[in-house]
Design a protein around this motif. Structure first.
Motif, PDB file in Angstrom:
ATOM      1  N   ASN A   1       0.794  -1.223   0.000  1.00 47.55           N
ATOM      2  CA  ASN A   1       0.000   0.000   0.000  1.00 47.55           C
ATOM      3  C   ASN A   1       0.828   1.276   0.000  1.00 47.55           C
ATOM      4  O   ASN A   1       2.006   1.280   0.375  1.00 47.55           O
ATOM      5  CB  ASN A   1      -0.860   0.032   1.268  1.00 47.55           C
ATOM      6  N   TYR A   2       0.154   2.345  -0.407  1.00 44.80           N
ATOM      7  CA  TYR A   2       0.638   3.691  -0.110  1.00 44.80           C
ATOM      8  C   TYR A   2      -0.579   4.425   0.418  1.00 44.80           C
ATOM      9  O   TYR A   2      -1.607   4.474  -0.262  1.00 44.80           O
ATOM     10  CB  TYR A   2       1.208   4.383  -1.351  1.00 44.80           C
ATOM     11  N   GLY A   3      -0.498   4.931   1.641  1.00 41.96           N
ATOM     12  CA  GLY A   3      -1.720   5.444   2.278  1.00 41.96           C
ATOM     13  C   GLY A   3      -2.677   4.270   2.416  1.00 41.96           C
ATOM     14  O   GLY A   3      -2.282   3.191   2.848  1.00 41.96           O
ATOM     15  N   ASP A   4      -3.907   4.462   2.026  1.00 46.89           N
ATOM     16  CA  ASP A   4      -4.894   3.376   2.136  1.00 46.89           C
ATOM     17  C   ASP A   4      -5.083   2.639   0.817  1.00 46.89           C
ATOM     18  O   ASP A   4      -5.943   1.767   0.719  1.00 46.89           O
ATOM     19  CB  ASP A   4      -6.257   3.958   2.558  1.00 46.89           C
ATOM     20  N   TYR A   5      -4.290   2.952  -0.182  1.00 47.54           N
ATOM     21  CA  TYR A   5      -4.619   2.491  -1.530  1.00 47.54           C
ATOM     22  C   TYR A   5      -3.584   1.580  -2.188  1.00 47.54           C
ATOM     23  O   TYR A   5      -2.512   1.368  -1.661  1.00 47.54           O
ATOM     24  CB  TYR A   5      -4.882   3.710  -2.431  1.00 47.54           C
ATOM     25  N   TYR A   6      -3.970   1.095  -3.358  1.00 45.57           N
ATOM     26  CA  TYR A   6      -3.144   0.331  -4.318  1.00 45.57           C
ATOM     27  C   TYR A   6      -2.918  -1.133  -3.977  1.00 45.57           C
ATOM     28  O   TYR A   6      -2.294  -1.850  -4.737  1.00 45.57           O
ATOM     29  CB  TYR A   6      -1.777   1.014  -4.582  1.00 45.57           C
TER      30      TYR A   6
END
Ligand code: IMP
Ligand code: MG
Length: 177
Positions: free
Chosen positions: A161-166
């Motif tokens: 992830n990066y932050g809450d995403y991907y």
């Protein structure tokens, strides 16, 4: 997150490469533990996709459990302090435990979890990671099984992830500068 939305993606490891490499690593694990059973301890959230694919390429009897630790905030650097957010749900005393994570970076998370597992009386403890960034290591940890070694670049996708995403993106990538 907005700052990366319009940047071009560099695919570092494609879906096809991930798939074929996991089949090989799963076969290697099955061979090494032949005649035994294993307890796969999957570290959430990063390793959920890798674990799902890896265990389907393992042919020996396999129990799967999940544990959540945190050492990273939402950024790219570890705070260096590992906390148990959700502990191992089973009694692992006397079992062969294989700790599975998305990436071994500083190695602080893996070292902490492997020590935790040893203290709980496992018969053996090994670790397996999708990615390994040896240049970033701050511990003595070397993955017993690793799918891909990568240089010191921050990557996302396939659980990472990066932050809450991907996490849901089916390949590993980063963004062009
Ligand atoms: P370590 O404790 O420093 O080895 O870090 C392990 C954790 O850091 C992993 O489970 C990931 O969640 C996170 N991490 C390390 N490098 C990356 C990266 O390049 N992308 C996304 N997450 C990363
Ligand atoms: Mg993470």
């Amino acid at each position: 997150m907005d700052s990366v939305l319009n940047k071009k993606r560099n695919i570092i490891i494609s879906e096809e490469k991930i798939k074929s490499r996991i089949a090989k690593v799963g076969a290697e694990i099955s061979k090494d533990y032949e005649g035994e059973e294993i307890y796969v301890l999957s570290l959430l959230r990063g390793s959920f996709i890798f674990t799902a694919d890896l265990v389907r390429s393992i042919t020996i009897p396999t129990i799967i459990g999940f544990m959540t630790t945190s050492s990273y905030g939402n950024g790219e650097e570890s705070t260096g302090v590992v906390k148990v957010v959700n502990d191992i749900p089973d009694n692992i005393k006397g079992l062969n435990v294989l700790v599975v994570d998305d990436i071994v970076d500083s190695g602080i998370t893996m070292e902490f979890v492997m020590n935790h597992v040893k203290k709980l009386g496992a018969k053996s403890v090994k670790c397996c990671s999708l990615l390994d960034k040896p240049e970033r290591r701050k511990t003595e940890i070397k993955p017993d099984y690793c799918c891909f070694e990568i240089p010191d670049v921050f990557v996302v996708g396939y659980g990472l992830n990066y932050g809450d995403y991907y996490r849901n993106i089916p390949y590993v990538f980063n963004w062009e500068e």
